[in-house]
Structure formats: C-alpha cells, structure tokens
Design an enzyme around this catalytic site. Structure first.
Site, short mmCIF file in Angstrom:
data_model
loop_
_atom_site.label_atom_id
_atom_site.label_comp_id
_atom_site.label_asym_id
_atom_site.label_seq_id
_atom_site.Cartn_x
_atom_site.Cartn_y
_atom_site.Cartn_z
N ASN A 23 13.50 49.49 38.51
CA ASN A 23 13.65 49.16 39.93
C ASN A 23 14.44 50.25 40.64
O ASN A 23 15.21 50.99 40.03
CB ASN A 23 14.38 47.81 40.07
CG ASN A 23 14.44 47.34 41.50
OD1 ASN A 23 13.51 47.55 42.28
ND2 ASN A 23 15.54 46.72 41.89
N GLN A 64 19.84 39.28 35.82
CA GLN A 64 20.79 39.23 36.93
C GLN A 64 20.37 40.24 37.99
O GLN A 64 20.10 41.40 37.69
CB GLN A 64 22.20 39.54 36.44
CG GLN A 64 22.76 38.48 35.49
CD GLN A 64 24.17 38.82 35.05
OE1 GLN A 64 24.42 39.87 34.47
NE2 GLN A 64 25.09 37.93 35.34
N LEU A 65 20.36 39.83 39.24
CA LEU A 65 19.86 40.66 40.33
C LEU A 65 20.62 41.98 40.43
O LEU A 65 21.84 41.99 40.62
CB LEU A 65 19.97 39.90 41.65
CG LEU A 65 19.50 40.64 42.91
CD1 LEU A 65 18.01 40.96 42.80
CD2 LEU A 65 19.80 39.82 44.15
N ASP A 66 19.90 43.08 40.30
CA ASP A 66 20.43 44.44 40.46
C ASP A 66 21.62 44.73 39.54
O ASP A 66 22.51 45.51 39.87
CB ASP A 66 20.85 44.69 41.92
CG ASP A 66 19.66 44.72 42.86
OD1 ASP A 66 18.53 44.94 42.38
OD2 ASP A 66 19.86 44.51 44.07
N GLN A 67 21.63 44.11 38.37
CA GLN A 67 22.74 44.29 37.43
C GLN A 67 22.30 44.93 36.11
O GLN A 67 23.07 45.00 35.17
CB GLN A 67 23.41 42.95 37.14
CG GLN A 67 24.02 42.27 38.35
CD GLN A 67 25.16 43.08 38.94
OE1 GLN A 67 26.07 43.50 38.24
NE2 GLN A 67 25.11 43.29 40.24
#
Length: 277
Positions: free
Chosen positions: A183, A219-222
C-alpha cells in the site's frame, strides 16, 4: 541472471563460514553478499547473489543441515513476479506503474487492474491490460471483498498492489495475503488524519510532505514499512500544489518499494523490514 539465496535464522557463531563453505563445495561463485544481525531477537539475515550450476535440492539440504533448525532458507532465480493492481479514482500511482511496466522497468508482469470505480478503465486498456470494474456501492463490505478475492484467486498473483485503492480492507481479506499486499499513503510531518489532509497541511504551514509504502496487515496503515520519502515545500504553495507534490512523492515511493520487493531485497521481521539495498 544470478540465483539468490535468502536466509533468516537465529544468530550464532560461524554462520557465514558454514554457509559459504557449502556454496564453495557446490562450486558456486558469490557475486554479492549482504548480511545483518538484528540484536533485538538475535536474528541473522543474509542475501547472497550466486552464479554457477545450482543443484537446488542438494544445496538446500546441506544448508539446512548446517544451519539452526529454525532457519528459513529460500533459493530463487529472482523471476518476474505477477501483480494485480487495485485502484479507485486517482491515476498517478497507476500511471507510474503502467509506464514502467510497458518499458520493462519492473521485475514483474502486471496481470490486471481492478477498481471499485470505472474511472481508470480507459487508461488501463491503453496499455493492453484487462480492467475489472467491481463496484462497491449498495453492497456490504463482505460481499464486495468476496468478489475481489475471487478475482485475485483467478489470477493467483504473487503480490497485490493498492495503487491508491481507497477502501479499508478487513482482517479476513488480508489474512490470505500476509506480506503480499503493498500500500501507499501520504505521510506528513506532522501527520494529518481524516478528510482533506493537504488542506490541513496548508493551514498548518507544513514544510515537509511525504509518502510511506508498506505491507498491509490487519491494522490500518500499521504494516511493516518498505520505503518512505519526503520533499520540502514552502509558504508559496497552495493546498492544490501540496496535493500535486504529494502525488509525485507517492508514485515514486511506491515504485521504489515495489522494486525492493520484486528484487527480493526485503525481509520481514515482526512488524518491521530488513532491507538490503
């Protein structure tokens, strides 16, 4: 093309000697060797470019006998990887990857592009690649994700690239693709969350903007970070100028991250990466 030997194992004395002794016994030549020990956990990483005739089964068996039992050993010819790109409406990251792919600058085959809007279909088809329109409106996230997963299963890519795919993926979607979804997102200093990050940055007089490319986890953007970059800006630039600068740094950072991954230069350890650049 050289073969690549990739090793990740608990560190102990004499590992490099043991590995290179096996390689020498097989008549292989080391063109480049990179190694690193992560002291937090005492983990050894090694990436070795080899030339010569490789008897893969025998070589791997001897390496496994010489190394700690928990060793993760891979031997690859660094073949071109297969990719599927997921997009929404923004073209900049997709455009960058399509052009690089067309000119042979990616160690990859882009098999298809899929989007939850039709906006980028015409652009994709200009490069003679299939575009799949998978709308999400009026559908549950579960139903939409099931359709996307079915499409991915039909292509069986090595990696999925979120080229500004503006959908939050569920843990159930990510689970089969651990460390195989890449991403890109904006990354300000300071960071701004929510809607209109560039307008927020303009209002705060930010002096640096940047981008982060990472593997996706639950986990979002982790997820583990692969590549980051920042560029300077100043008070003369309006919010639209910041947005353009952000698009520029995003597409370059994503392309950089992909090159590292596609060329087998990235090891994942816990929630971080070890990169031999």
């Amino acid at each position: 093309m050289p073969h690549l030997l990739l090793i990740q194992c608990p560190d102990e004395r004499g590992l490099i000697y043991k590995i290179t002794a096996v390689l020498y016994a097989h008549g292989l030549n080391i063109e480049r060797n990179d190694e690193f020990v992560e002291r937090d956990g005492n983990v050894f990483f090694m990436r070795t470019a080899l030339t010569g005739e490789v008897a893969a089964a025998a070589l791997l068996a001897e390496l496994r006998a010489a190394l700690p039992p928990a060793a993760d050993i891979r031997l690859t010819d660094n073949r071109r990887k297969n990719l599927v790109l997921l997009v929404t409406k923004e073209h900049h990251c997709l455009s960058e990857l399509l052009v690089r792919h067309a000119f042979g600058e990616l160690n990859a085959n882009i098999l298809a592009v899929a989007g939850n809007h039709e906006v980028l279909g015409e652009l994709t088809r200009r490069f003679n690649l299939p575009f799949h329109y998978l709308p999400h409106e009026g559908r549950s996230r579960e139903a939409h994700e099931a359709e996307v997963l079915a499409l991915l299963a039909s292509y069986a890519p090595d990696y999925v690239v979120l080229a500004k795919y503006m959908r939050i993926l569920s843990p159930e979607f990510v689970a089969p693709w651990v460390n195989r979804i890449i991403n890109i997102h904006h990354s300000f200093l300071p960071a701004f969350v929510g809607a209109s990050p560039y307008a927020q940055a303009y209002e705060r007089g930010v002096k640096l903007i940047g981008a982060t490319a990472h593997f996706v986890n639950e986990q979002l953007d982790q997820g583990p970070i692969i590549a980051q970059n920042v560029i300077p800006i100043n008070h003369t630039q309006r919010a639209r100028d910041l947005a353009q600068a952000g698009r520029d740094v995003e597409k370059i950072t994503l392309a950089r991250a992909l090159k590292l991954v596609l060329d087998e230069q990235v090891f994942v350890h816990r929630n971080k990466t070890i990169i031999f650049d």
